[in-house]
Design an enzyme around this catalytic site. Structure first.
Site, short mmCIF file in Angstrom:
data_model
loop_
_atom_site.label_atom_id
_atom_site.label_comp_id
_atom_site.label_asym_id
_atom_site.label_seq_id
_atom_site.Cartn_x
_atom_site.Cartn_y
_atom_site.Cartn_z
CB CYS A 261 42.24 32.83 25.10
SG CYS A 261 42.29 33.98 26.64
N1 LIG Z 1 44.77 37.22 29.30
C1 LIG Z 1 43.97 37.32 28.36
O1 LIG Z 1 44.16 37.90 27.17
C2 LIG Z 1 42.56 36.85 28.66
C3 LIG Z 1 41.38 37.54 27.99
C4 LIG Z 1 40.20 37.34 28.08
C5 LIG Z 1 39.89 36.35 29.42
N2 LIG Z 1 41.01 35.72 29.87
C6 LIG Z 1 40.52 34.67 31.16
O2 LIG Z 1 40.69 35.39 32.28
C7 LIG Z 1 40.81 34.85 33.27
C8 LIG Z 1 42.19 35.26 34.35
O3 LIG Z 1 43.38 35.20 33.05
P1 LIG Z 1 44.56 36.06 33.25
O4 LIG Z 1 45.37 36.19 32.04
O5 LIG Z 1 44.28 37.35 33.84
O6 LIG Z 1 45.63 35.28 34.43
P2 LIG Z 1 46.79 35.53 35.16
O7 LIG Z 1 47.53 34.60 35.39
O8 LIG Z 1 47.49 37.01 34.14
O9 LIG Z 1 46.33 36.36 36.47
C9 LIG Z 1 45.61 35.90 37.46
C10 LIG Z 1 46.24 36.21 38.80
O10 LIG Z 1 45.36 35.49 40.02
C11 LIG Z 1 46.25 35.35 41.09
N3 LIG Z 1 45.59 34.35 41.85
C12 LIG Z 1 45.84 32.93 41.64
N4 LIG Z 1 45.27 32.33 42.44
C13 LIG Z 1 44.62 33.40 43.54
C14 LIG Z 1 43.83 33.17 44.76
N5 LIG Z 1 43.60 32.16 45.27
N6 LIG Z 1 43.47 34.37 45.07
C15 LIG Z 1 43.86 35.67 44.48
N7 LIG Z 1 44.58 35.74 43.51
C16 LIG Z 1 44.90 34.57 42.99
C17 LIG Z 1 47.52 35.16 40.24
O11 LIG Z 1 48.70 35.38 41.11
C18 LIG Z 1 47.67 36.03 39.15
O12 LIG Z 1 48.06 37.48 39.48
C19 LIG Z 1 41.02 33.20 32.71
O13 LIG Z 1 39.87 32.54 32.99
C20 LIG Z 1 41.40 33.66 31.36
O14 LIG Z 1 40.88 32.63 30.37
C21 LIG Z 1 42.28 35.85 29.77
#
Ligand SMILES: NC(=O)c1ccc[n+]([C@@H]2O[C@H](COP(=O)([O-])OP(=O)(O)OC[C@H]3O[C@@H](n4cnc5c(N)ncnc54)[C@H](O)[C@@H]3O)[C@@H](O)[C@H]2O)c1
Length: 421
Positions: A261
């Site tokens: 983030c």
């Molecule tokens: N990690 C955090 O602490 C956090 C907190 C708040 C917001 N966010 C935001 O949330 C969003 C997701 O972050 P995250 O940390 O969960 O990411 P992540 O990488 O942990 O998870 C994303 C998942 O999406 C999957 N994926 C990719 N392409 C795909 C598709 N076409 N169809 C289905 N699945 C697919 C991946 O395999 C992965 O498992 C981002 O925008 C991030 O900035 C993250």
């Protein structure tokens, strides 16, 4: 059985969200392209520290939660929540390609009456200007034939005092009806829901939260560098300022920003602001200061060795904690990676210990966590605390190590061998 809620992307955000809905009695399916991840979820094995295997396995066994790689599961759902990565491109511009590809697939199966919600962090305008046109390609109109809203995820991995249920959920829809639908959905588990007037307001709310942290961390990081030059203790100053009962919020200096983030999200806004001929200088300045911190920390290690008549070249350095934050194993953008790279380039023999990261494999690093024995602590010319994990006994580190460079102010200095950021 048809799913009520489909969560696209079962990562750090998607899986805990799926669990929150399933625990609230909703039928949830997670869609992910990672076959191994999907199989693990269906076996009740969690890859996210905040979701215990027993919790997940219980929900899978009860039939409330499952995972799939088949995009067709979205067609069966009443609501589809998008929790996909929103990274930066190599030119540090927003890269929505993952999100756009997933939404194109979703558009093929969109049904009238469905509710689509974006949870990913992104710039204001993404939901309306990017998602809606793709979803409308099949002829259905957003806000009329299906509902579209934005509700940014606020999860803070590893945090126990605020949970998915107790952290207020911000929701902004394309139309008032879209907002209502989304509020109704989240009221399954969220104790408080904050309605904002548009998707754009919801998108910007999340960016403001992260920019606020990035700017304030940069401020104390700069102060830490100044304090060192002035012979003052930045930690003492921050603690003293924090005694003011109003108008001040303490932030801690450290070796730099990490995670998915803070090093990334602010640049989503600076990119969008350019469209309005508006340079957002706080964001750029904070990015510059925070990006410099691993370089500064490498210099501080060199200085600490120098004070003991040692050079970095040929020194044995033990890094404690390589994940980007305490008590989790997430390595994304961790400043420890940069610091290790810099110290190795300067000729140090670097090893690490991290109870949450058994292996460290990045572009230039391939290491395994060493056991934190007294011998390992005594052997190192310097032990550098980069990330403070509760599972590490820092008092023992102080006792056994010859020299400690502590970038987190967690090692008690009983015999003058601890150098603090
Ligand atoms: N990690 C955090 O602490 C956090 C907190 C708040 C917001 N966010 C935001 O949330 C969003 C997701 O972050 P995250 O940390 O969960 O990411 P992540 O990488 O942990 O998870 C994303 C998942 O999406 C999957 N994926 C990719 N392409 C795909 C598709 N076409 N169809 C289905 N699945 C697919 C991946 O395999 C992965 O498992 C981002 O925008 C991030 O900035 C993250």
């Amino acid at each position: 059985m048809s799913a009520q809620i489909a969560i696209v992307g079962a990562g750090y955000v998607g899986l805990p969200l799926a669990v929150a809905f399933a625990e609230a009695g909703r039928n949830v399916v997670c869609l992910d392209i990672d076959q191994a991840l999907v199989e693990a979820i269906n076996r009740g094995r969690s890859h996210v520290e905040d979701v215990a295997d027993e919790t997940l396995a219980g929900l899978v066994d009860e039939g409330c939660l499952r995972a799939s790689t088949d995009p067709a599961v979205c067609a069966e759902a009443d609501a589809v929540l998008l929790c996909l990565p929103t990274p930066l491109s190599t030119n540090r511009e927003p890269d929505l390609s993952i999100l756009e590809a997933a939404v194109r697939t979703l558009a093929d199966q969109l049904r009238p009456g469905q509710l689509i919600i974006l949870e990913s962090t992104t710039y204001p305008g993404t939901t309306r200007e990017v998602l809606a046109p793709i979803l409308e390609q099949g002829g259905l109109v957003a806000g009329r034939d299906f509902h579209l809203a934005m509700s940014p995820e606020r999860i803070d991995p590893g945090r126990r005092d605020w949970t998915m249920k107790t952290t207020p959920k911000v929701v902004g829809g394309l139309t008032p009806a879209c907002t209502e639908r989304a509020i109704e959905l989240y009221s399954a588990f969220a104790e408080r829901i904050v309605r904002v007037s548009s998707c754009e307001a919801a998108e910007l709310t999340k960016l403001l939260e992260n920019i606020f942290r990035s700017v304030n961390i940069a401020l104390v990081n700069e102060l830490a560098m100044l304090c060192h030059r002035m012979g003052l203790d930045v930690w003492e100053v921050v603690d003293a300022a924090a005694t003011k009962p109003y108008g001040f919020m303490p932030f801690s200096p450290g070796p730099g920003l990490g995670g998915h983030c803070l090093p990334i999200d602010p640049f989503y806004l600076s990119w969008k602001a350019r469209e309005y001929d508006f340079p957002v200088e706080f964001i750029e300045l904070a990015g510059k200061v925070n990006q410099h911190m691993p370089y500064y920390c490498a210099e501080r290690v060199a200085q600490a060795l120098n004070d003991q008549a040692k050079a970095v070249r040929g020194s044995s350095l033990l890094i404690l904690g390589v994940s980007y934050k305490s008590n989790v194993g997430d390595l994304r953008e961790s400043p420890a990676l940069k610091l290790i790279q810099l110290l190795r380039e300067a000729g140090a023999d670097v090893s690490y210990h991290d109870p949450h990261v058994p292996n460290l494999a990045s572009e230039s690093i391939d290491l395994e966590s060493v056991e934190l024995t007294d011998e390992a602590l005594q052997r190192a010319d310097a032990v550098c605390v980069v990330t403070a994990h509760a599972a590490v006994d820092h008092a023992r580190v102080a006792e056994q190590a010859r020299l400690v460079v502590d970038f987190r102010n967690v090692v008690p200095d009983r015999n003058g061998k601890v150098v603090v950021l």
